[in-house]
Design a protein around this motif. Structure first.
Motif, mmCIF file in Angstrom:
data_model
loop_
_atom_site.group_PDB
_atom_site.id
_atom_site.type_symbol
_atom_site.label_atom_id
_atom_site.label_comp_id
_atom_site.label_asym_id
_atom_site.label_seq_id
_atom_site.Cartn_x
_atom_site.Cartn_y
_atom_site.Cartn_z
ATOM 1 N N ALA A 64 7.799 44.488 -36.313
ATOM 2 C CA ALA A 64 7.102 44.819 -38.228
ATOM 3 C C ALA A 64 6.410 45.090 -37.967
ATOM 4 N N SER A 65 5.553 45.030 -37.380
ATOM 5 C CA SER A 65 3.883 45.414 -37.182
ATOM 6 C C SER A 65 4.038 47.202 -36.257
ATOM 7 N N ARG A 66 4.704 46.991 -35.393
ATOM 8 C CA ARG A 66 4.181 48.405 -35.250
ATOM 9 C C ARG A 66 5.245 49.298 -36.066
ATOM 10 N N TRP A 67 6.031 49.261 -37.296
ATOM 11 C CA TRP A 67 6.207 49.879 -37.807
ATOM 12 C C TRP A 67 4.784 50.817 -38.657
ATOM 13 N N PHE A 80 -3.184 49.264 -29.845
ATOM 14 C CA PHE A 80 -2.994 48.194 -29.792
ATOM 15 C C PHE A 80 -1.528 47.371 -30.350
ATOM 16 N N PHE A 81 -0.815 48.197 -30.744
ATOM 17 C CA PHE A 81 0.192 47.830 -31.671
ATOM 18 C C PHE A 81 1.375 48.733 -30.961
ATOM 19 N N SER A 82 0.992 49.649 -30.519
ATOM 20 C CA SER A 82 2.463 49.875 -29.544
ATOM 21 C C SER A 82 2.343 49.363 -28.102
ATOM 22 N N SER A 83 1.577 48.579 -27.785
ATOM 23 C CA SER A 83 2.533 47.839 -26.725
ATOM 24 C C SER A 83 2.923 46.531 -27.177
ATOM 25 N N VAL A 90 6.739 56.059 -34.692
ATOM 26 C CA VAL A 90 6.969 54.564 -33.420
ATOM 27 C C VAL A 90 8.157 54.645 -32.332
ATOM 28 N N GLY A 91 7.293 55.013 -31.151
ATOM 29 C CA GLY A 91 8.668 55.099 -29.693
ATOM 30 C C GLY A 91 9.067 54.358 -29.951
ATOM 31 N N GLU A 92 10.331 54.404 -29.022
ATOM 32 C CA GLU A 92 10.773 53.219 -27.568
ATOM 33 C C GLU A 92 10.286 52.977 -26.412
ATOM 34 N N ALA A 93 10.820 51.616 -26.247
ATOM 35 C CA ALA A 93 10.549 51.840 -24.428
ATOM 36 C C ALA A 93 11.565 51.928 -24.124
#
Length: 504
Positions: A203-206, A195-198, A211-214
């Protein structure tokens, strides 16, 4: 009547040499060995190492950028973390599963001390992961073509993820005395990760461990803008909080544990708040400057008359660019054979790592763009850009070529390669060597018609020396605007093409 008064025995914990700490350490060593030899943990490390070895050298070839290589160490330890979570949870519930819980009442260590030992056993798994991360990153850093700088904060994410997962499994075992709780927590954690990766909320993905990059965009190390240090502090604080809360829940309500819990919670809050602050105005300004006016932050060197301007991290790569420029010029005829160029490294850093904006062609004469990645397909793409500038005069004019000048252009781009047809395939968008196709460059692409491809293929089928001599002999006619593919074939003494010769 005689009354016998027995002197009460002092608790064994007070008479043990070294106190409870020695016993906790001994139990921690035992649990560490047991944890590291658990089948799920062994399988997870085997898959982790196998994946790392197999992938090594594939992501960046011989030219890794260390500011990207550090992030590549973060995902695989998630698998180890899940195995450690399940194994630590089962270890903490071992006495309950085997019905030996009541026997611990007569043993040396209280429940909270045994919980401390289990928590320390997780540290061993985290240290092994740290060794794996160091080996993976060190291998990339020692490659001769490596450039840039890695981040310690990024490298700590893998080991801290394992530590966090293991202590989460321990806390769950203390709070929920069921072996089914840990698998359910894993499922719930995977759902949260997805959920948070998408989400695009920076702020929330951290809040996630890794934490990847698109995009695969490579930026100068000073423009990354990832709060890696704060994120490592957040993960460390969260892991300590979970471990100390587990000790508290197990009965270890000591002042030191309470103070440690408060400190760990403060670490978590400070790291969590700081990592969500977003890009600073100074970073935004620096990215804008590097994108719009790269000459303000670059260093230029001259080689054989040409000038090479690169961001500070890419200074060692000038030699590779100069070698390509020399090979392309060696195949050119007329004045292009001696034409000096300016190679300008460019990147669109305005949107950070989340953006992957296209670069517009340069309009300054004989100035050519090179990107921040190198190796593989990036080499023939840069070669095509250099060839286009030598023939058309500037990048914008080269991208507008819609006639048979593309034939000598592509000859310059791939004719010097050891396998020109393979280079031609790699530089075309659809990986073809027949028909029409787009040719990739660091900026806008080129277009090849079916007829132009046929003539180029026939030219590449000739011995290299003979093909080069024919191109140089007819250089002026071949590089004249509006020449057709049929005319180019006649000039090169090649069969006339059958395919369509109209630009798409």
């Amino acid at each position: 009547m005689t009354t016998v008064v027995e002197k009460p025995l002092a608790p064994g914990i007070r008479n043990e040499p070294g106190g409870p700490f020695k016993a906790v350490l001994a139990l921690a060593l035992f649990e560490s060995r047991r944890l590291l030899t658990r089948i799920p943990v062994l399988l997870a490390f085997a898959v982790y190492l196998g994946w790392t070895v197999w992938r090594s050298g594939r992501a960046w070839g011989d030219y890794p950028a260390l500011q990207d290589a550090d992030r590549a160490t973060q995902n695989a330890p998630l698998l180890v973390g899940l195995a450690v979570l399940l194994s630590v949870n089962q270890a903490a519930l071992r006495s309950r599963r085997y019905g030996t819980e009541r026997h611990f009442a007569v043993l040396l260590l209280p429940h909270w001390c045994r919980t401390v030992a289990h928590a320390l056993s997780v540290v061993a798994a985290a240290l092994v992961t740290a060794v794996c991360v160091a080996g993976q990153f060190g291998r990339e850093a020692l490659r001769p073509g490596a450039i840039g700088q890695g981040s310690v904060g990024e490298l700590l994410v893998g080991p801290l993820t394992v530590l966090l997962s293991g202590l989460a499994g321990l806390l769950l075992a203390v709070l929920v005395r069921s072996v089914l709780a840990a698998p359910l927590l894993v499922v719930f954690g995977l759902f949260l990760f997805a959920f948070f990766s998408s989400t695009s909320d920076d702020a929330s993905r951290w809040l996630l461990p890794a934490v990847g990059e698109a995009t695969s965009n490579t930026l100068p190390s000073d423009l990354m803008g990832r709060p890696a240090g704060w994120h490592a502090l957040y993960l460390a604080g969260l892991a300590l909080t979970l471990g100390l809360v587990a000790v508290l829940a197990a009965g270890g309500r000591k002042p030191a544990v309470l103070a440690g819990t408060a400190g760990a919670l403060a670490m978590t809050l400070v790291g969590g708040v700081a990592q969500s602050g977003g890009d600073s105005p100074q970073l935004v300004k620096a990215r804008e400057s590097a994108t719009v006016h790269p000459e303000q932050v670059q260093t230029c060197v001259r080689r054989d008359g040409s000038t090479y301007c690169a961001f500070p991290d890419w200074g060692p790569r000038v030699g590779d660019w100069a070698a390509v420029v020399d090979r392309v010029r060696s195949l050119a005829g007329g004045g292009a054979h001696e034409q000096d160029v300016v190679v300008r490294q460019r990147v669109d850093a305005r949107y950070g790592l989340s953006g992957d904006g296209a670069l517009m062609p340069l309009e300054r004469p004989y100035e050519v763009t090179v990107g921040t990645q190198w190796g593989g397909n990036r080499v023939p793409e840069f070669s095509a850009a250099v060839a286009g500038v030598l023939i058309a005069g500037d990048e914008k004019a080269a991208t507008s070529i819609c006639d048979a000048r593309i034939i000598p252009l592509m000859w310059l781009a791939v004719g010097w390669e050891s396998d020109p047809l393979d280079a031609l395939r790699r530089v075309r968008l659809d990986d073809s060597i027949t028909g029409s196709a787009m040719v990739l460059q660091p900026t806008s692409g080129l277009s090849m018609t079916v007829a132009q491809t046929e003539v180029l293929r026939a030219l590449l089928d000739l011995p290299r020396g003979e093909a080069g001599a024919r191109v140089k002999d007819r250089w002026r006619e071949l590089t004249a605007p509006k020449v057709t593919a049929a005319r180019a074939a006649a000039l090169l003494d090649l069969p006339a093409p059958d395919g369509e010769d109209k630009c798409s």
